[in-house]
Scaffold this motif. Structure first.
Motif, PDB file in Angstrom:
ATOM      1  N   ARG A 109       0.851  -1.195   0.000  1.00  0.00           N
ATOM      2  CA  ARG A 109       0.000   0.000   0.000  1.00  0.00           C
ATOM      3  C   ARG A 109       0.881   1.236   0.000  1.00  0.00           C
ATOM      4  N   ARG A 110       0.387   2.267  -0.668  1.00  0.00           N
ATOM      5  CA  ARG A 110       1.145   3.510  -0.732  1.00  0.00           C
ATOM      6  C   ARG A 110       1.112   4.212   0.619  1.00  0.00           C
ATOM      7  N   VAL A 111       2.149   5.009   0.846  1.00  0.00           N
ATOM      8  CA  VAL A 111       2.299   5.663   2.142  1.00  0.00           C
ATOM      9  C   VAL A 111       1.078   6.516   2.482  1.00  0.00           C
ATOM     10  N   ASP A 113      -1.926   6.075   1.524  1.00  0.00           N
ATOM     11  CA  ASP A 113      -2.999   5.146   1.839  1.00  0.00           C
ATOM     12  C   ASP A 113      -2.853   4.632   3.268  1.00  0.00           C
ATOM     13  N   LEU A 114      -1.613   4.326   3.655  1.00  0.00           N
ATOM     14  CA  LEU A 114      -1.349   3.810   4.997  1.00  0.00           C
ATOM     15  C   LEU A 114      -1.665   4.849   6.066  1.00  0.00           C
ATOM     16  N   ILE A 115      -1.196   6.069   5.835  1.00  0.00           N
ATOM     17  CA  ILE A 115      -1.417   7.118   6.833  1.00  0.00           C
ATOM     18  C   ILE A 115      -2.891   7.516   6.856  1.00  0.00           C
ATOM     19  N   GLY A 116      -3.540   7.413   5.697  1.00  0.00           N
ATOM     20  CA  GLY A 116      -4.957   7.786   5.630  1.00  0.00           C
ATOM     21  C   GLY A 116      -5.878   6.749   6.240  1.00  0.00           C
ATOM     22  N   GLU A 117      -5.359   5.531   6.468  1.00  0.00           N
ATOM     23  CA  GLU A 117      -6.205   4.436   6.959  1.00  0.00           C
ATOM     24  C   GLU A 117      -6.939   4.777   8.263  1.00  0.00           C
ATOM     25  N   PRO A 118      -6.236   5.261   9.304  1.00  0.00           N
ATOM     26  CA  PRO A 118      -6.985   5.600  10.526  1.00  0.00           C
ATOM     27  C   PRO A 118      -8.015   6.699  10.296  1.00  0.00           C
ATOM     28  N   ALA A 131      -6.572  13.541   1.904  1.00  0.00           N
ATOM     29  CA  ALA A 131      -5.310  13.835   1.219  1.00  0.00           C
ATOM     30  C   ALA A 131      -4.620  15.041   1.853  1.00  0.00           C
ATOM     31  N   ASP A 132      -5.406  16.052   2.188  1.00  0.00           N
ATOM     32  CA  ASP A 132      -4.839  17.242   2.819  1.00  0.00           C
ATOM     33  C   ASP A 132      -4.240  16.899   4.175  1.00  0.00           C
ATOM     34  N   ARG A 133      -4.980  16.117   4.944  1.00  0.00           N
ATOM     35  CA  ARG A 133      -4.522  15.744   6.279  1.00  0.00           C
ATOM     36  C   ARG A 133      -3.247  14.898   6.175  1.00  0.00           C
ATOM     37  N   VAL A 134      -3.190  14.002   5.181  1.00  0.00           N
ATOM     38  CA  VAL A 134      -2.005  13.168   5.002  1.00  0.00           C
ATOM     39  C   VAL A 134      -0.792  14.042   4.693  1.00  0.00           C
ATOM     40  N   SER A 135      -0.978  15.039   3.830  1.00  0.00           N
ATOM     41  CA  SER A 135       0.136  15.945   3.517  1.00  0.00           C
ATOM     42  C   SER A 135       0.594  16.664   4.771  1.00  0.00           C
ATOM     43  N   ASP A 146       4.836  14.929  -1.029  1.00  0.00           N
ATOM     44  CA  ASP A 146       4.784  14.078  -2.220  1.00  0.00           C
ATOM     45  C   ASP A 146       5.314  12.670  -1.960  1.00  0.00           C
ATOM     46  N   HIS A 147       5.720  12.408  -0.736  1.00  0.00           N
ATOM     47  CA  HIS A 147       6.069  11.023  -0.398  1.00  0.00           C
ATOM     48  C   HIS A 147       4.838  10.130  -0.306  1.00  0.00           C
ATOM     49  N   ALA A 148       3.654  10.754  -0.324  1.00  0.00           N
ATOM     50  CA  ALA A 148       2.416   9.994  -0.124  1.00  0.00           C
ATOM     51  C   ALA A 148       2.195   8.933  -1.187  1.00  0.00           C
ATOM     52  N   THR A 149       2.728   9.166  -2.383  1.00  0.00           N
ATOM     53  CA  THR A 149       2.464   8.218  -3.457  1.00  0.00           C
ATOM     54  C   THR A 149       3.509   7.111  -3.526  1.00  0.00           C
ATOM     55  N   ARG A 150       4.436   7.113  -2.585  1.00  0.00           N
ATOM     56  CA  ARG A 150       5.479   6.079  -2.634  1.00  0.00           C
ATOM     57  C   ARG A 150       5.111   4.867  -1.795  1.00  0.00           C
ATOM     58  N   PHE A 151       5.963   3.865  -1.891  1.00  0.00           N
ATOM     59  CA  PHE A 151       5.790   2.660  -1.085  1.00  0.00           C
ATOM     60  C   PHE A 151       6.870   2.613  -0.020  1.00  0.00           C
ATOM     61  N   GLN A 152       6.606   1.846   1.046  1.00  0.00           N
ATOM     62  CA  GLN A 152       7.523   1.877   2.186  1.00  0.00           C
ATOM     63  C   GLN A 152       8.929   1.413   1.826  1.00  0.00           C
ATOM     64  N   HIS A 153       9.036   0.513   0.823  1.00  0.00           N
ATOM     65  CA  HIS A 153      10.373   0.003   0.512  1.00  0.00           C
ATOM     66  C   HIS A 153      11.279   1.052  -0.108  1.00  0.00           C
TER      67      HIS A 153
END
Lengths: 323, 338
Positions: A109-111, A113-118, A131-135, A146-153
């Motif tokens: 899952r993208r970062v 997406d992960l942070i937005g889960e809760p 999206a705003d809150r994640v930023s 813009d790290h939001a669209t990356r993956f943890q690896h």
């Protein structure tokens, strides 16, 4: 200060082996009758050797493990009696950060997406707001929006832990249980994460339970510390009091093992080296759990189990012959 | 936050895109995929070929004649060997649309039957794969995630299915069901229907997929990111759909070509034993059976579908290996009991 979290007589037993194994079913007392209370705004350091049950206690406190016995009161609610389903809304206030961020972040899952889960679980927000809150959260933990669209690896260990922290603070929790949040990181990165945690605590009025085996890290972040040995708390008190004058011989040995950067001081102090290994929690020693390794153990220690008592009118220690 | 920045960011390549790239670079897998697609497309064009060649793929045409190099030739010739009894079908003419691979013992165009048969083989194998994967995923997710009683019951049911050798089970089921079809509540399958082999093949392979899926779900259930999701307050369905399924999906995708290959083999075997696809419908298995009696005089009748099966199954297996390497280079997913 008000008490935010209270654990009373919490025990966690695991069953080892099966009826059919050579040794039969055995009970492992990972957490043995632990009581502690956490005041709002403080950081309670939970320290001990590996296998002493500190992580298990952390997971029991967030009900990721079912406790075998005891009560957990969080923010006025008895959370030990609630079903997992009833517990879900409460979890917004009680978050957890894990030791290994690469394992605790889903690799698929993208970062963002992960942070937005809760937020999707607890907050009634639309896509745009999430999206705003994640930023905002990414910026808060020192990453770029813009790290939001990356993956943890694609991140380093320290950055991954920042993502884990961002996820934990997303829904404005009151208490965060940090399960060895820096032990998997390089020392230089550890300092950055510890500083970040301190900043966030100040900004967001957070209360921490900081689980660690590294006393020097705990000393930096904690206001109070609880020392665990073989599933029980042997000493608990304010950080200055305990470091200045430990009452329990185990605490004393742990503190003497902390490296001293000043060569002059390092030469002066005496290092206490404990002999033997931590006994198995499946078959704990009689009396005081620590007596086989204790330098000052006496007959009474072998017979009678000490309880936590106030010493030096400051900290509490579970020892018959406190230092 | 600044919109401009967000919109200009290049989305980083996810695990799926990375896998696709890796697969694209895998020459063996791409060759296999091409080979498979060519065979599939040829089979899909079966009605076109039949319409163009005017050769009859399904009705027996014992008295038909064709023109070869200006000469009129009987499709079925009087046998000259032995007692002179019986007929010998025409051999391969190697002229497209003109009994290219010869005729079978009913005077039917083998080439046309081969294409139609392939269509049926692919249809059965594909539908059975979908059936197997769907139920295996449901069972594997439920058993692995909920554990306890759910797992015990589901695992025992799988064990019962698993206790029978696949072919024995498939053959017994086919023999029992072929006469009257199936009626389970609202679901009715006619005895001659293609759904019967689809249903049978789909069922017998469920344990082979459900088992690995269950194991993987069980280990994912213990993983820290699932712990973290529980800690966040996620519901079971959310955890299953968002955290566990995407991680199981790679296994399922690897299973698709491997199960296709296995199903094609099973289908051919059943059809060869006349308990799969029923006449006059064709499948590669039934054509081989037709060719069995002509093995000495007209070997092409059995050889052509045999080769088609070998090529397709080989292509699917190579593709499956490539997919596995591309999706998760570390994993060792194997079919069967292992």
């Amino acid at each position: 200060m008000t008490v935010l979290y209270e654990a009373k007589n919490v025990s966690k037993r695991f069953t080892v082996g099966s009826r059919f194994s050579a040794t039969g079913k055995l009970t492992l007392n990972a957490v043995d009758n632990v009581s502690l209370s956490i005041k709002a705004g403080e950081t309670l350091g939970l320290v001990g050797e590996s296998g002493c049950g500190k992580s298990t206690l952390g997971r029991c406190m967030t009900r990721l493990y079912e406790i075998s016995h005891g009560t957990l009161v969080f923010d006025g609610d008895d959370i030990s009696q609630k079903s997992l389903r009833q517990l879900r809304p409460l979890r917004a206030k009680l978050q957890m950060v894990f030791q290994d961020p690469s394992a605790s972040l889903n690799p698929r899952r993208r970062v963002g997406d992960l942070i937005g889960e809760p937020l999707r679980i607890h907050a009634k927000m639309n896509h745009r707001e999430i999206a705003d809150r994640v930023s905002e959260l990414l910026t808060l933990v020192g990453l770029s929006p813009d790290h939001a669209t990356r993956f943890q690896h694609e991140f380093s260990g320290g950055q991954r832990q920042r993502i884990g922290i961002a996820r934990a603070i997303a829904v404005n929790p009151k208490l965060i249980v940090l399960d060895e949040p820096v032990s998997a990181l390089d020392v230089s990165v550890q300092a950055q994460i510890v500083n970040l945690l301190a900043d966030l605590q100040e900004k967001l009025n957070l209360t921490y339970v900081f689980i660690a085996h590294d006393l020097s890290v705990v000393r930096q972040v904690s206001t109070r510390i609880a020392v665990m040995y073989l599933g029980s708390i042997v000493e608990i008190g304010n950080i200055e009091d305990i470091f200045a004058k430990p009452a329990h011989p185990y605490t004393q040995a742990l503190i003497s093992a902390v490296p001293e950067p000043d060569i002059k001081k390092a030469g002066m102090r005496s290092r206490i080296i404990l002999t033997g290994d931590v006994p198995s929690p499946v078959n704990p020693p009689s009396g005081c759990r620590f007596h086989p390794r204790c330098p000052i153990a006496q007959d009474r220690c072998r017979m009678e189990r000490p309880v936590l008592r106030v010493h030096n009118s400051k900290q509490q220690a579970a020892c018959h012959f406190p230092l | 936050m600044s919109e401009v920045v967000l919109n200009t960011v290049i989305k980083s390549r996810g695990p799926w895109a990375t896998a696709m790239r890796r697969l694209w670079r895998d020459r063996a897998a791409m060759a296999a995929l091409t080979c498979f697609l060519i065979i599939l497309c040829m089979c899909l064009l079966a009605p076109v070929y039949a319409g163009w060649s005017h050769a009859e793929p399904f009705k027996s045409t014992l008295d038909a004649t064709i023109q070869i190099n200006g000469q009129t030739v009987n499709v079925m010739e009087q046998s000259t060997e032995g007692l002179g009894l019986g007929y010998n079908p025409i051999g391969p003419t190697w002229q497209l649309g003109n009994y290219f691979l010869g005729a079978d013992n009913q005077g039917r165009d083998v080439m046309s039957r081969l294409l139609y048969g392939g269509l049926n083989s692919f249809l059965i194998a594909g539908a059975a794969t979908v059936l197997t994967l769907f139920f295996a995923t449901l069972i594997g997710l439920a058993a692995g995630f909920f554990g306890g009683v759910v797992d015990a019951v589901l695992s025992r049911v799988l064990d019962i299915l698993w206790a029978f050798p696949v072919y024995l089970l498939a053959i017994s089921l086919s023999i029992v069901l072929i006469a009257h079809g199936i009626e389970i509540g609202p679901i009715t399958i006619e005895s001659g229907s293609l759904w019967l082999p689809i249903f049978i093949i789909g069922i017998v392979y469920i344990p082979y997929v459900a088992r690995p899926v269950r194991g993987q779900v069980m280990s994912l259930r213990q993983s820290e990111f699932v712990m973290a999701a529980i800690g966040l307050g996620a519901s079971n369905s959310r955890i299953l759909l968002r955290d566990i399924l995407p991680n199981v999906a790679t296994t399922l995708i690897v299973f698709i070509p491997l199960m296709m290959a296995l199903n094609m083999l099973t289908e051919s075997a059943l059809s060869f034993l006349s308990i799969g696809v029923q006449a006059p419908d064709a499948s590669w298995g039934t054509i081989i059976q037709d060719g069995q009696g002509l093995l000495y005089s007209r070997p092409m009748v059995a050889l052509a579908p045999g080769l088609a099966i070998v090529l397709s199954v080989l292509a699917l297996n190579v593709l499956g290996d490539g997919l596995r390497d591309a999706l998760d280079p570390r994993s060792k997913i194997k079919l069967g009991r292992g």
